[in-house]
Design a protein around this motif. Structure first.
Motif, mmCIF file in Angstrom:
data_model
loop_
_atom_site.group_PDB
_atom_site.id
_atom_site.type_symbol
_atom_site.label_atom_id
_atom_site.label_comp_id
_atom_site.label_asym_id
_atom_site.label_seq_id
_atom_site.Cartn_x
_atom_site.Cartn_y
_atom_site.Cartn_z
ATOM 1 N N LEU A 238 96.283 -19.813 45.811
ATOM 2 C CA LEU A 238 96.550 -19.273 44.477
ATOM 3 C C LEU A 238 97.728 -20.009 43.824
ATOM 4 N N LYS A 239 98.743 -20.298 44.607
ATOM 5 C CA LYS A 239 99.910 -21.016 44.094
ATOM 6 C C LYS A 239 99.517 -22.387 43.555
ATOM 7 N N TYR A 240 98.674 -23.103 44.293
ATOM 8 C CA TYR A 240 98.300 -24.447 43.874
ATOM 9 C C TYR A 240 97.213 -24.449 42.803
ATOM 10 N N TYR A 268 93.667 -10.077 46.670
ATOM 11 C CA TYR A 268 92.266 -9.980 46.274
ATOM 12 C C TYR A 268 92.096 -9.903 44.757
ATOM 13 N N GLY A 269 92.878 -9.065 44.111
ATOM 14 C CA GLY A 269 92.758 -8.910 42.660
ATOM 15 C C GLY A 269 93.011 -10.212 41.929
ATOM 16 N N ASP A 270 94.021 -10.954 42.360
ATOM 17 C CA ASP A 270 94.340 -12.243 41.748
ATOM 18 C C ASP A 270 93.193 -13.232 41.971
ATOM 19 N N LEU A 271 92.650 -13.248 43.176
ATOM 20 C CA LEU A 271 91.599 -14.202 43.524
ATOM 21 C C LEU A 271 90.356 -14.003 42.654
ATOM 22 N N ILE A 272 89.916 -12.770 42.504
ATOM 23 C CA ILE A 272 88.654 -12.528 41.788
ATOM 24 C C ILE A 272 88.819 -12.588 40.274
ATOM 25 N N SER A 273 90.054 -12.650 39.794
ATOM 26 C CA SER A 273 90.283 -12.682 38.342
ATOM 27 C C SER A 273 90.107 -14.087 37.762
ATOM 28 N N ASP A 275 88.378 -17.757 36.879
ATOM 29 C CA ASP A 275 87.091 -18.378 36.591
ATOM 30 C C ASP A 275 86.817 -19.595 37.460
ATOM 31 N N ASN A 276 87.861 -20.163 38.039
ATOM 32 C CA ASN A 276 87.676 -21.368 38.859
ATOM 33 C C ASN A 276 87.726 -21.043 40.357
ATOM 34 N N VAL A 277 87.367 -19.814 40.704
ATOM 35 C CA VAL A 277 87.226 -19.402 42.099
ATOM 36 C C VAL A 277 85.827 -18.839 42.286
ATOM 37 N N LEU A 278 85.161 -19.266 43.335
ATOM 38 C CA LEU A 278 83.806 -18.816 43.635
ATOM 39 C C LEU A 278 83.786 -18.243 45.050
ATOM 40 N N LEU A 279 83.192 -17.064 45.203
ATOM 41 C CA LEU A 279 83.169 -16.371 46.488
ATOM 42 C C LEU A 279 81.739 -16.042 46.894
ATOM 43 N N SER A 280 81.473 -16.102 48.207
ATOM 44 C CA SER A 280 80.223 -15.566 48.752
ATOM 45 C C SER A 280 80.563 -14.829 50.051
ATOM 46 N N PRO A 281 79.745 -13.851 50.460
ATOM 47 C CA PRO A 281 80.109 -12.929 51.546
ATOM 48 C C PRO A 281 79.748 -13.418 52.949
ATOM 49 N N HIS A 282 80.297 -14.565 53.344
ATOM 50 C CA HIS A 282 80.100 -15.129 54.681
ATOM 51 C C HIS A 282 78.609 -15.274 54.990
ATOM 52 N N VAL A 283 77.904 -15.939 54.103
ATOM 53 C CA VAL A 283 76.460 -16.117 54.269
ATOM 54 C C VAL A 283 76.042 -17.587 54.298
ATOM 55 N N ALA A 284 76.992 -18.514 54.258
ATOM 56 C CA ALA A 284 76.633 -19.932 54.188
ATOM 57 C C ALA A 284 75.706 -20.335 55.330
ATOM 58 N N GLY A 285 75.979 -19.859 56.522
ATOM 59 C CA GLY A 285 75.181 -20.237 57.676
ATOM 60 C C GLY A 285 74.097 -19.243 58.025
#
Length: 309
Positions: A238-240, A268-273, A275-285
């Motif tokens: 988040l800092k970078y 968590y609140g900062d992360l999801i706020s 637009d340049n952060v994308l999350l998925s629920p540990h499903v890549a594999g």
């Protein structure tokens, strides 16, 4: 010989065990307490991530000869202690490598082209072309940290994008191939436009990606974390992001997963706020295809173990 199976698995695994004449008890509803009550009766254990196979559990498993995990890595198993007790460990690290590679490239392309933000804008009546102008991947340098099964699969899938793929692996040398060039960490921080992680969680890698780690990168980067969540200190990312040294970040894994624990973290609140952060629920594999491959590979390893006894 009898195997206890405590997690959901693809039917191919038990089909192969049946064909080989290997006995098993399929108990996917078992809790850790249930398993503790009976584990002394079994010579094999098949588990994904249901519970921690720690020293106290292993001390109850007096007849255990092997533990098989139809997944990548052995994060929930005390490998050192199990090995000290003569227990063999089997994983299926190559069973989901293609799934992870495709997923992380998908996340990268989405980040670079603002697909998530653009989609949300159109859905709310905003037609913002300039604000969603993206970057092309062609000609950029993608740095892979770790060059095992997943790193190699990622490099191979990137080969059609006309990118420069470099890789650093602390525990391997001489691994340059047609898809990636082996480099030092000094070269990674100097060259990388994209940084992607393909390493296990160990004492050494836990919390490895912190302020000090990210400080050294010379160029603004796109950050991909599809390995293990606890490798990353989220406040550092988040800092970078705030400083513009990270242009976008994609996480399939996080240090804390599942709710409500995730929503109770201080980041968590900062992360999801953003637009340049994308999350998925540990499903890549965890594709329909990898579900089969993980169980198929583990079945073959178990059958090979019995044949060689």
């Amino acid at each position: 010989m009898n195997i206890l199976i405590v997690d959901d698995i693809h039917p191919i695994l038990v089909e192969k065990l049946d064909q080989a004449g290997i006995a098993y008890d399929y108990q996917p509803s078992f809790s850790r307490a249930d398993a503790e009550n009976v584990i002394q009766q079994y010579t094999g254990l098949i588990i994904r991530s249901k519970f921690q196979v720690d020293q106290s559990f292993l001390n109850l498993a007096t007849n255990l000869q092997f533990i098989a995990r139809p997944g990548a890595g052995m994060d929930n198993i005390d490998e050192e202690y199990a090995t000290s007790k003569g227990i063999r460990l089997f994983s299926a690290n190559d069973g989901n490598k293609d799934a992870v590679g495709e997923h992380m490239i998908g996340m990268l392309l989405s980040l670079m082209n603002n697909l998530n933000r653009g989609h949300r804008g159109v859905c709310t009546g905003q037609w913002c072309r300039e604000e969603n102008r993206g970057y092309e991947l062609k000609g950029r340098t993608v740095a892979l940290i770790g060059y095992g099964h997943n790193g190699q699969a990622m490099a191979k899938k990137l080969s059609g994008f006309d990118v420069n793929v470099i890789a650093y692996d602390k525990y391997k040398t001489g691994f340059s191939d047609a898809y990636a060039k082996e480099v030092s960490m000094e070269e990674v921080v100097r060259q990388a436009d994209v940084l992607s992680f393909h390493i296990p969680l160990t004492r050494e890698t836990r919390g490895m990606v912190d302020d000090e780690y990210l400080f050294h990168f010379r160029k603004p980067i796109f950050f991909l974390m599809g390995a293990r969540g606890a490798i990353t200190n989220i406040p550092s990312v988040l800092k970078y992001l705030d400083a513009g040294k990270i242009l976008g970040a994609a996480f399939d894994v996080l240090p804390i997963e599942k709710f409500p624990a995730l929503s109770e973290t201080n980041w968590y609140g900062d992360l999801i706020s953003r637009d340049n952060v994308l999350l998925s629920p540990h499903v890549a594999g965890w594709t329909f295809d990898s579900y089969y491959k993980l169980s198929d590979i583990i079945a073959d390893k178990i059958i090979g173990f019995y044949k060689n006894k």
